[in-house]
Design a protein around this motif. Structure first.
Motif, mmCIF file in Angstrom:
data_model
loop_
_atom_site.group_PDB
_atom_site.id
_atom_site.type_symbol
_atom_site.label_atom_id
_atom_site.label_comp_id
_atom_site.label_asym_id
_atom_site.label_seq_id
_atom_site.Cartn_x
_atom_site.Cartn_y
_atom_site.Cartn_z
ATOM 1 N N UNK A 126 0.828 -1.203 0.000
ATOM 2 C CA UNK A 126 0.000 0.000 0.000
ATOM 3 C C UNK A 126 0.861 1.251 0.000
ATOM 4 N N UNK A 127 0.320 2.304 -0.636
ATOM 5 C CA UNK A 127 0.974 3.607 -0.546
ATOM 6 C C UNK A 127 -0.106 4.669 -0.346
ATOM 7 N N UNK A 128 0.317 5.939 -0.300
ATOM 8 C CA UNK A 128 -0.637 7.040 -0.188
ATOM 9 C C UNK A 128 -1.550 6.931 1.020
ATOM 10 N N UNK A 129 -2.809 7.319 0.778
ATOM 11 C CA UNK A 129 -3.811 7.370 1.840
ATOM 12 C C UNK A 129 -4.042 5.989 2.480
ATOM 13 N N UNK A 130 -4.010 4.941 1.633
ATOM 14 C CA UNK A 130 -4.239 3.589 2.159
ATOM 15 C C UNK A 130 -3.128 3.186 3.134
ATOM 16 N N UNK A 131 -1.883 3.521 2.802
ATOM 17 C CA UNK A 131 -0.756 3.182 3.683
ATOM 18 C C UNK A 131 -0.889 3.879 5.035
ATOM 19 N N UNK A 132 -1.316 5.138 5.001
ATOM 20 C CA UNK A 132 -1.493 5.906 6.244
ATOM 21 C C UNK A 132 -2.610 5.283 7.075
ATOM 22 N N UNK A 133 -3.721 4.993 6.392
ATOM 23 C CA UNK A 133 -4.896 4.466 7.083
ATOM 24 C C UNK A 133 -4.594 3.097 7.719
ATOM 25 N N UNK A 134 -3.875 2.251 6.990
ATOM 26 C CA UNK A 134 -3.513 0.929 7.530
ATOM 27 C C UNK A 134 -2.692 1.101 8.815
ATOM 28 N N UNK A 135 -1.709 1.997 8.780
ATOM 29 C CA UNK A 135 -0.858 2.186 9.966
ATOM 30 C C UNK A 135 -1.663 2.749 11.136
ATOM 31 N N UNK A 136 -2.548 3.706 10.844
ATOM 32 C CA UNK A 136 -3.380 4.311 11.886
ATOM 33 C C UNK A 136 -4.292 3.249 12.524
ATOM 34 N N UNK A 137 -4.962 2.464 11.690
ATOM 35 C CA UNK A 137 -5.920 1.476 12.220
ATOM 36 C C UNK A 137 -5.217 0.335 12.952
ATOM 37 N N UNK A 138 -4.090 -0.136 12.412
ATOM 38 C CA UNK A 138 -3.383 -1.238 13.078
ATOM 39 C C UNK A 138 -2.839 -0.801 14.438
ATOM 40 N N UNK A 139 -2.421 0.461 14.540
ATOM 41 C CA UNK A 139 -1.986 0.993 15.835
ATOM 42 C C UNK A 139 -3.081 0.825 16.891
ATOM 43 N N UNK A 140 -4.345 1.053 16.484
ATOM 44 C CA UNK A 140 -5.457 0.927 17.433
ATOM 45 C C UNK A 140 -5.482 -0.457 18.091
ATOM 46 N N UNK A 141 -5.077 -1.493 17.355
ATOM 47 C CA UNK A 141 -5.138 -2.867 17.892
ATOM 48 C C UNK A 141 -4.123 -3.068 19.013
ATOM 49 N N UNK A 142 -3.146 -2.151 19.095
ATOM 50 C CA UNK A 142 -2.149 -2.217 20.166
ATOM 51 C C UNK A 142 -2.290 -1.052 21.146
ATOM 52 N N UNK A 143 -3.439 -0.390 21.107
ATOM 53 C CA UNK A 143 -3.681 0.690 22.065
ATOM 54 C C UNK A 143 -2.911 1.966 21.762
ATOM 55 N N UNK A 144 -2.435 2.097 20.518
ATOM 56 C CA UNK A 144 -1.676 3.289 20.131
ATOM 57 C C UNK A 144 -2.597 4.222 19.335
ATOM 58 N N UNK A 145 -2.535 5.511 19.659
ATOM 59 C CA UNK A 145 -3.349 6.513 18.969
ATOM 60 C C UNK A 145 -2.449 7.472 18.198
ATOM 61 N N UNK A 146 -2.985 8.095 17.143
ATOM 62 C CA UNK A 146 -2.119 8.946 16.310
ATOM 63 C C UNK A 146 -1.576 10.137 17.080
ATOM 64 N N UNK A 147 -2.289 10.565 18.118
ATOM 65 C CA UNK A 147 -1.790 11.697 18.908
ATOM 66 C C UNK A 147 -0.496 11.347 19.652
ATOM 67 N N UNK A 148 -0.207 10.048 19.768
ATOM 68 C CA UNK A 148 1.040 9.631 20.410
ATOM 69 C C UNK A 148 2.268 10.058 19.599
ATOM 70 N N UNK A 149 2.058 10.368 18.317
ATOM 71 C CA UNK A 149 3.168 10.788 17.461
ATOM 72 C C UNK A 149 3.360 12.304 17.449
ATOM 73 N N UNK A 150 2.463 13.031 18.108
ATOM 74 C CA UNK A 150 2.588 14.497 18.141
ATOM 75 C C UNK A 150 3.593 14.920 19.206
ATOM 76 N N UNK A 151 3.941 16.207 19.196
ATOM 77 C CA UNK A 151 4.799 16.709 20.263
ATOM 78 C C UNK A 151 4.044 16.542 21.581
ATOM 79 N N UNK A 152 4.786 16.454 22.649
ATOM 80 C CA UNK A 152 4.178 16.242 23.950
ATOM 81 C C UNK A 152 3.182 17.355 24.292
#
Ligand code: ZN
Length: 171
Positions: A126-152
């Motif tokens: 996957x690339x583009x939007x699909x690649x981003x979406x896959x990473x975002x959704x799979x993170x959820x399965x491990x309790x990780x949220x996209x805000x975890x990648x922002x500055x503190x």
């Protein structure tokens, strides 16, 4: 099929690690159908089972553009087997963190391996939007949220806002 309520942070279920799916039975098929219906109704381009309080490793994704044919993906026990070296910056949002959008850096390509609803093993590059979406959704399965990648600072601001809303609505 049914639209299920979407959990909002700071719900603890959004921070838990989900269990693998052992058998694709009717319960899982109903779950997948409900997840797609819930995602389209939101509307969103991806939804992970923990977002509706089901602690199982399944996500649904549809990044088709508005007006195009729907292109739903149901990914059971998905796993990213390879990350590309290039980075892309995309504005992300999350149905569990409503009405906020922030730019996030992620690898611009991924290879994902998963089982589909028919029990077949699938591999997608996957690339583009699909690649981003896959990473975002799979993170959820491990309790990780996209805000975890922002500055503190940014992340703490988001967490505070939703903690406050949760306190107010609990009154
Ligand atoms: Zn999300």
């Amino acid at each position: 099929m049914a639209i299920r309520p979407i959990l909002i942070i700071p719900d603890a279920r959004l921070r838990a690690v989900c269990d693998p799916i052992v058998e694709i039975d009717d319960e899982i098929k109903t779950l997948a159908a409900d997840m797609l219906e819930t995602m389209y109704a939101a509307p969103g381009i991806g939804l992970a089972a923990p977002q509706i309080g089901v602690m199982k490793r399944i996500v649904v994704i549809d990044v088709a553009n508005e007006g195009d044919e729907p292109a739903p993906h149901v990914m059971i026990n998905p796993e990213i087997t390879q990350f590309g070296e290039e980075i892309q910056v995309t504005e992300e949002g999350c149905l569990s963190i409503p009405e906020l959008y922030y730019e996030v850096e992620r690898p611009s390509t991924v290879t994902v391996k998963y089982t589909n609803l028919e029990g077949k093993e699938i591999t997608v590059d996957a690339d583009g939007k699909l690649a981003v979406c896959i990473q975002h959704e799979l993170d959820h399965l491990d309790g990780v949220l996209y805000i975890d990648y922002l500055s503190r600072l940014k992340r703490d601001r988001v967490i505070k806002k939703f903690d406050k809303q949760a306190r107010l609505s609990a009154r």
